[in-house]
Design an enzyme around this catalytic site. Structure first.
Site, mmCIF file in Angstrom:
data_model
loop_
_atom_site.group_PDB
_atom_site.id
_atom_site.type_symbol
_atom_site.label_atom_id
_atom_site.label_comp_id
_atom_site.label_asym_id
_atom_site.label_seq_id
_atom_site.Cartn_x
_atom_site.Cartn_y
_atom_site.Cartn_z
ATOM 1 C CB ALA A 315 1.874 -2.667 3.891
ATOM 2 N N GLY A 317 3.711 -0.619 9.152
ATOM 3 C CA GLY A 317 2.836 0.598 9.654
ATOM 4 C C GLY A 317 1.502 0.509 10.413
ATOM 5 C CB ILE A 318 -0.474 3.274 12.185
ATOM 6 C CG1 ILE A 318 0.705 3.472 12.865
ATOM 7 C CG2 ILE A 318 -1.853 3.546 12.267
ATOM 8 C CD1 ILE A 318 0.619 4.807 13.509
ATOM 9 C CE LYS A 319 -4.065 -4.376 11.187
ATOM 10 N NZ LYS A 319 -4.829 -5.369 11.690
ATOM 11 N N GLY A 320 -4.466 1.882 7.933
ATOM 12 C CA GLY A 320 -5.258 3.042 7.865
ATOM 13 C C GLY A 320 -6.739 2.899 8.187
ATOM 14 C CG MET A 321 -8.699 5.682 10.066
ATOM 15 S SD MET A 321 -9.369 7.149 10.962
ATOM 16 C CE MET A 321 -8.155 7.285 12.261
ATOM 17 C CE LYS A 336 -2.336 3.479 -0.318
ATOM 18 N NZ LYS A 336 -1.694 5.090 -0.574
ATOM 19 C CG ASP A 371 2.127 7.724 -11.304
ATOM 20 O OD1 ASP A 371 0.792 8.045 -11.194
ATOM 21 O OD2 ASP A 371 2.626 7.225 -12.336
#
Length: 575
Positions: A315, A317-321, A336, A371
Site C-alpha cells: 500500500a 504511504g509510510i511503512k508502519g512499525m 493489514k 471498521d
C-alpha cells in the site's frame, strides 16, 4: 447411528443459530425503552452485549459439537453430508443467509485448518440467492392524495416514542417546510406518488432515525428523519435528503444501528434502494449483522478476483512499525498484517495489538475510526502477488505465511477500507483543500476524545482521507481510553541546567501527555500549519482535554451528530 449423528449435528447447528438470532432480537428490543428513558449508559452496554453475542454462541455450539463428534470432527465426508442436512433444515427460513454464515463460522472453528471450501461451506450463496419476501409489515404507506400536512402528521403519529415532545406542532411544520423547499419546488405529485417509511426505527447512540422514500418525478427520493430526546423532550432534529449525508450515516466509520429486523434480506433490499452508494455487505454491517457482512464482503472479493488481473502490491504511504499493509489496486480495500517483530520504539506484543483492534470493534467509532474485518486462513492466488510484495511479506510477516497448491495462505489479517493517507493528501492538494483537511483532522481527534478514545500516535500518516474528504483514524496499536491518560502542562524551567538540559528534567510517567508539544509534529505543511494551530487552539490546552475527561468520568455520553449543524431545525440552546 451415522444418520442419527448427522441429524443431531444439523439440529445443534440450527438451534445454535436460532438461539443467537433470538438473543439478538431480544437485546435490540430493549433499545426503544432506553431511548424513551434517556438511559444512555444502558444503551451503550446493551450495544456492547449484542456485539459479543455471535462469537459467544459460535463458541458454545462448537464446544457442544466437539464433545459429540470426537474423531468425526475432521471427517471430510461427514461434513459434506452435514451441510446437506443443514440445507434441508434451513432452506425455508427467511433468514437463511445468516444461518448459512453461522454454519460456516462453526465449522471453521471445529475442523482443523479448514480453508474456504465450497463442498463443506456456503461460499457463493447469500443475499442474491434469497427471495425478497412480500411483507406488508415492512413499511407504512402514505398516498399523495392525503396532502402533505396529513402525511406528516400521520408519520409523527405512527412513530410515537411514548415520551414527552418538545414541540410536536413545530416539528410537523419544520418537516412540511423542508419538503416543500426540497421536493415540491422541483417535482409535481401525481397519482403514482407515494411515500413509504420503514416501520423499524434505526437507533444509534442518542438518536432515532426514520428511513423512507417518496416516489415522485418518476424515481424514488430517499429521506431520513433524525429524532433526539433532549432535556425538554423528543424532537425532530432535521430532515436529510442529501445522499452523501445519508451514505455517511451508514458509513464504515459508524457503529451499527440497533434496529428490529424480521427478514434481513428484505431490510437490506429496501435500504439498497435508498442508500444507493452502499454495497450489500456494508448494509448488513450497518444493521448489526457484521459477521454476515463479512461473508458478503468475501464473496464480493472473490468475484472481483475472478474479474480482474492486477497484482497485490504494498500500500502507498509510510511503512508502519507494527503492521504490513498491502492492497489490490483495482479494489477499494487494504489488507493489514501484524508484523513478526516491531521496530523500535514499539514494545507491545502481537496479542496487545489484536486487543486494540477488538477494542475499536466494540466501541462507538463516531464516524472517525474505520471498521475492520478479521480473517484467518485467508487464501490468495500466488501468481497475483507482486514479487516486491512477496519480498516484504517474507521479511516482515513470514510466520503468518504458508504456500500450498499455488496459493499464498495468510494465517491472520484485517481488511479495512482503502483511504488516501492524510500526509500524502496534504502533499498534493490545494491550499484551500489543505485548510479544510487540517480542520477535519483536528475535529476527528476531538470527536474521538469525546468518545473516550485517545489515538496515541496522532501523526498525519495514521489518518486517511475518504472519498467524501472526511478524515478517519485507522492506526490502532497505540489507542487508549482518554480517561486513562494524564494531561499536563509542561513545567517551566527555572535553572540554567533545566533550560539547557538535553532531556526532560522532570518526571514523565507512562500515560503522561503534554498537548503543548502537539504543535511540533501534527502538521508538516508550513502554509497551513498556522491556520491549523489557530483553528484548533483547544488541542494544545491540557485543561481542555481534562475538561472532556471530567465530563466522561461524570457519566456524560457526549453525542457526535453524523450530519452538519447547519441543517438542524433548531439551534442547540433551544432544545
Amino acid at each position: 447411528m451415522y444418520h442419527s449423528l448427522l441429524d443431531k449435528t444439523s439440529k445443534i447447528l440450527i438451534e445454535g443459530f436460532e438461539n443467537y438470532f433470538r438473543n439478538f432480537k431480544e437485546l435490540t428490543s430493549y433499545t426503544p425503552r432506553h431511548f424513551r428513558e434517556k438511559d444512555w449508559r444502558a444503551m451503550k452496554e446493551n450495544h456492547r452485549k449484542r456485539l459479543m453475542l455471535y462469537k459467544d454462541q459460535v463458541f458454545t455450539t462448537k464446544s457442544i459439537l466437539y464433545d459429540l463428534l470426537k474423531e468425526k470432527v475432521a471427517d471430510y465426508d461427514f461434513w459434506k453430508k452435514a451441510k446437506l442436512a443443514y440445507i434441508l433444515l434451513s432452506k425455508e427460513r427467511k433468514d437463511k443467509e445468516l444461518a448459512e454464515t453461522f454454519f460456516n463460522s462453526v465449522i471453521r472453528k471445529l475442523y482443523p485448518d479448514l480453508a474456504i471450501n465450497e463442498e463443506l461451506m456456503f461460499v457463493h450463496e447469500g443475499f442474491n440467492s434469497c427471495e425478497i419476501y412480500p411483507n406488508d409489515n415492512l413499511y407504512f404507506t402514505y398516498p399523495a392524495n392525503w396532502g402533505l400536512q396529513k402525511i406528516i402528521r400521520s408519520i409523527i403519529a405512527d412513530f410515537d416514542f411514548e415520551a414527552p415532545y418538545l414541540n410536536k406542532e413545530a416539528d410537523i411544520q419544520f418537516l412540511v417546510k423542508a419538503i416543500r423547499e426540497v421536493i415540491l419546488s422541483r417535482y409535481t405529485t401525481t397519482d403514482e406518488t407515494v411515500t413509504q417509511v420503514l416501520k423499524s426505527v434505526f437507533y444509534r447512540n442518542k438518536a432515532a432515525y426514520l428511513i423512507g422514500r417518496t416516489y415522485v418525478g418518476g424515481k424514488w427520493m430517499p429521506f431520513i428523519i433524525p429524532f433526539l430526546n433532549g432535556p425538554n423532550g423528543v424532537y425532530v432534529d432535521t430532515l436529510i435528503f442529501d445522499p452523501k449525508i445519508m451514505a455517511h450515516l451508514f458509513s464504515f466509520t459508524r457503529s451499527y444501528f440497533m434496529v428490529d429486523v424480521e427478514i434481513p434480506s428484505q431490510m437490506v433490499a429496501f435500504l439498497n434502494s435508498v442508500i444507493t452508494h452502499k454495497q450489500v455487505h456494508e448494509l448488513y454491517n450497518a444493521i448489526g449483522f457484521n459477521k454476515h457482512g463479512k461473508t458478503e464482503f468475501y464473496r464480493d472479493f472473490l468475484n472481483h478476483l475472478d474479474h480482474s488481473e492486477d497484482q497485490f502490491v504494498l500500500a502507498e504511504g509510510i511503512k508502519g512499525m507494527v503492521m504490513t499493509v498491502f492492497t489490490l489496486p483495482s479494489y477499494n480495500i487494504v489488507f493489514k498484517m501484524i508484523k513478526d517483530y516491531f521496530d523500535p520504539p514499539k514494545t507491545m506484543t502481537r496479542q496487545e495489538v489484536r486487543n486494540k483492534y477488538k477494542m475499536v470493534g466494540q466501541h462507538d467509532r463516531v464516524g472517525r475510526m474505520a471498521d475492520t474485518h478479521e480473517f484467518e486462513e485467508f487464501h490468495l492466488p500466488l501468481d497475483r502477488i507482486h514479487p516486491n510484495l512477496m519480498q516484504e511479506l517474507r521479511s516482515t510477516v513470514n510466520s503468518h505465511l504458508e504456500i500450498r497448491n499455488n496459493e499464498l495462505i495468510i494465517k491472520h489479517l484485517y481488511t479495512e477500507r482503502k483511504m488516501i493517507p492524510l500526509n500524502m493528501y496534504l502533499e498534493q492538494c490545494s491550499l484551500e483543500e489543505a485548510k479544510s483537511a487540517v480542520e477535519e483532522y483536528g475535529d476527528a481527534i476531538l470527536q474521538l476524545a469525546k468518545a473516550n478514545i485517545f489515538p496515541g500516535d496522532m501523526m498525519t500518516k495514521n489518518f486517511g482521507v475518504t472519498r467524501q474528504k472526511r478524515i478517519v483514524f485507522y492506526d490502532y496499536d497505540e489507542i487508549e481510553f482518554l480517561t486513562d491518560m494524564n494531561f499536563r502542562w509542561k513545567p517551566k524551567p527555572e535553572t540554567f541546567e533545566q533550560i539547557y538540559a538535553f532531556e526532560p528534567w522532570y518526571e514523565i510517567r507512562p500515560n503522561d501527555v503534554f498537548p503543548e508539544d502537539f504543535k511540533k509534529f501534527m502538521i508538516g505543511r508550513q502554509d497551513v500549519k498556522s491556520h491549523f494551530i489557530e483553528y484548533h487552539q483547544n488541542l494544545f490546552n491540557p485543561d481542555y482535554w481534562t475538561s472532556i475527561q471530567n465530563r466522561i468520568k461524570n457519566g456524560e455520553w457526549i453525542h457526535a451528530l453524523p450530519y452538519p449543524n447547519k441543517i438542524r431545525f433548531r439551534p442547540e440552546e433551544e432544545v
